[in-house]
Design an enzyme around this catalytic site. Structure first.
Site, PDB file in Angstrom:
ATOM      1  N   HIS A 168      57.024  40.565  42.828  1.00  0.00           N
ATOM      2  CA  HIS A 168      57.502  40.198  41.481  1.00  0.00           C
ATOM      3  C   HIS A 168      56.638  39.129  40.815  1.00  0.00           C
ATOM      4  O   HIS A 168      56.986  37.960  40.742  1.00  0.00           O
ATOM      5  CB  HIS A 168      58.978  39.833  41.443  1.00  0.00           C
ATOM      6  CG  HIS A 168      59.503  38.913  42.499  1.00  0.00           C
ATOM      7  ND1 HIS A 168      58.939  37.694  42.811  1.00  0.00           N
ATOM      8  CD2 HIS A 168      60.594  39.026  43.303  1.00  0.00           C
ATOM      9  CE1 HIS A 168      59.639  37.107  43.753  1.00  0.00           C
ATOM     10  NE2 HIS A 168      60.648  37.899  44.065  1.00  0.00           N
ATOM     11  N   ASP A 226      63.785  43.306  33.187  1.00  0.00           N
ATOM     12  CA  ASP A 226      65.207  43.273  32.837  1.00  0.00           C
ATOM     13  C   ASP A 226      65.508  42.376  31.647  1.00  0.00           C
ATOM     14  O   ASP A 226      66.674  42.207  31.267  1.00  0.00           O
ATOM     15  CB  ASP A 226      66.046  42.831  34.042  1.00  0.00           C
ATOM     16  CG  ASP A 226      65.730  41.410  34.511  1.00  0.00           C
ATOM     17  OD1 ASP A 226      64.727  40.827  34.036  1.00  0.00           O
ATOM     18  OD2 ASP A 226      66.469  40.897  35.380  1.00  0.00           O
ATOM     19  N   GLY A 227      64.466  41.776  31.050  1.00  0.00           N
ATOM     20  CA  GLY A 227      64.680  40.874  29.930  1.00  0.00           C
ATOM     21  C   GLY A 227      65.119  39.486  30.340  1.00  0.00           C
ATOM     22  O   GLY A 227      65.356  38.636  29.473  1.00  0.00           O
ATOM     23  N   ASP A 235      64.519  44.689  42.025  1.00  0.00           N
ATOM     24  CA  ASP A 235      64.985  43.479  42.722  1.00  0.00           C
ATOM     25  C   ASP A 235      66.515  43.413  42.669  1.00  0.00           C
ATOM     26  O   ASP A 235      67.108  42.334  42.670  1.00  0.00           O
ATOM     27  CB  ASP A 235      64.364  42.225  42.107  1.00  0.00           C
ATOM     28  CG  ASP A 235      64.435  41.010  43.029  1.00  0.00           C
ATOM     29  OD1 ASP A 235      64.556  41.199  44.252  1.00  0.00           O
ATOM     30  OD2 ASP A 235      64.391  39.866  42.533  1.00  0.00           O
ATOM     31  N   ALA A 266      68.897  35.055  41.273  1.00  0.00           N
ATOM     32  CA  ALA A 266      69.110  35.643  42.600  1.00  0.00           C
ATOM     33  C   ALA A 266      69.068  37.161  42.504  1.00  0.00           C
ATOM     34  O   ALA A 266      70.096  37.837  42.533  1.00  0.00           O
ATOM     35  CB  ALA A 266      70.441  35.173  43.185  1.00  0.00           C
ATOM     36  N   GLY A 267      67.856  37.699  42.357  1.00  0.00           N
ATOM     37  CA  GLY A 267      67.756  39.140  42.178  1.00  0.00           C
ATOM     38  C   GLY A 267      68.216  39.530  40.787  1.00  0.00           C
ATOM     39  O   GLY A 267      68.290  38.710  39.870  1.00  0.00           O
TER      40      GLY A 267
END
Length: 378
Positions: free
Chosen positions: A209, A241-242, A267, A302-303
């Site tokens: 990532h 994911d923005g 993720d 967290a993910g």
């Protein structure tokens, strides 16, 4: 069994064309232009893309891969399949060595069943300063010997390990991983530019990532981001994911690497597909509010609660990718990372019939895995 999908807009590496394809025994046998030569299932002009390939996923539907709970893991796989991910790697987070061995041993069963494409250790060999949602008390310096124990627990199904390149023993462990056919990824790292280059020279070929859990890009201290972006041997993971990365930075990375070196990942964690509330990621407590997952203690991201279809749509709408390029970063490039591009990742004769039917607005209308509908087109 033979099936023809007709009246479709097929998205292939060459672009988008109106056409048809036939499927026999779970594989694509023919891909054609224009009208199908015989009767078939008409898709009414909807897009057909290859199944998405997610190489970094921690769970969903209440299931968390780090727990090793097979029933919950199956629920997670089913959720992501309904959103178009037909190939997925299960990512673990930092835990005790015994805990990691136990989870890997359990998940190896799902790999043997064909539900998972492998296992990813995202820890414990990461930097305390960049540990994010990992328990800092369980972090360790890597050694080839200990890595060998983890690989043995995974029974040949460990596909990737994330290592912070600056740690003592990191370079030897990267070399050991690559020698065993395991992808070495650099991430959760406080490395400088030169240390990152050393990790790449040792064999690391993926950036876990990119941007997240590493020093920011600087004009005098370029750090790991510049090294990972600049090296043709490295494929970068991006969470679209923005929340994790601003679209401008996604565009910047994509313009440097192109679709051949960019892999979308989710993720995703256990809350994916569910609502806000309290969850866990490995040993860490997580609270999801407004779809954003953060540690209860400290507030680190967290993910995510992302699915690949959303990441795909955002890549077209927010990043400006063409459909063909979005398909490559969501399917073909991650398939290449896993060494599976000869079997999955694009619409071509001889490949597995892993397909996603998309509406004009790029919403999932149907998903097929190995020639069988998971969800039939509406």
């Amino acid at each position: 069994m033979s099936l023809t999908l007709a009246d479709a807009r097929l998205v292939t590496p060459a672009g988008v064309h109106e056409g048809w394809l036939t499927i026999e025994d779970g594989r694509i046998t023919h891909v054609g232009h224009g009208s199908a030569p015989g009767p078939g299932l008409s898709l009414g002009g909807r897009h057909v893309v290859p199944g998405f390939v997610d190489i970094h996923n921690h769970g969903g539907a209440g299931g968390s891969f780090p727990t090793g709970d097979l029933g919950k893991a199956r629920d997670a796989v089913e959720l992501h399949r309904r959103h178009g991910t037909t190939t997925m790697v299960a990512s673990l987070v930092t835990d005790s060595i015994d805990g990691l061995k136990s989870a890997a041993s359990s998940l190896a069963e799902l790999c043997e069943e064909g539900l998972l494409a492998g296992i990813h250790f995202e820890g414990p060999y990461i930097a305390k300063a960049r540990c994010g949602a990992h328990d800092p008390t369980l972090l360790r310096e890597p050694t080839p010997g200990e890595l060998a124990e983890l690989l043995e627990a995974g029974r040949g199904h460990v596909r990737m390990v994330t290592i912070a390149a600056e740690l003592s023993g990191a370079l030897d462990t990267i070399r050991a991983a690559v020698a065993e056919g395991v992808i070495a990824a650099i991430g959760h790292s406080d490395a400088d530019y030169d240390q990152t280059i050393a990790g790449i020279e040792a064999g690391a070929s993926v950036a876990t990532h990119l941007y997240n859990a590493m020093p920011p890009l600087g004009h005098r201290a370029p750090g790991p981001i510049a090294a990972l972006l600049d090296d043709e041997r490295v494929t970068i993971e991006l969470i679209n994911d923005g929340v994790h990365v601003h679209p401008a930075m996604l565009r910047l990375a994509y313009e440097v690497t192109g679709p051949g070196r960019t892999a979308l990942i989710t993720d995703a964690m256990s809350a994916t597909g569910l609502g806000d509330g309290d969850y866990v990621l490995g040993p860490m407590r997580v609270r999801v509010e407004g779809g954003v997952a953060r540690l209860v203690e400290g507030g680190s991201i967290a993910g995510s609660t992302l699915t690949m279809d959303v990441a795909f749509r955002r890549s077209v709408r927010e990043v400006g990718m063409s459909l063909a390029d979005a398909v490559q970063v969501a399917s073909l490039t991650p398939a290449r990372v896993l060494g599976l591009a000869d079997r999955i990742g694009s619409i071509a004769a001889g490949k597995a019939a892993d397909l996603v039917v998309l509406s004009d607005s790029l919403e999932v209308d149907g998903v097929m895995k190995d020639g069988h509908w998971i969800t039939e087109p509406r």
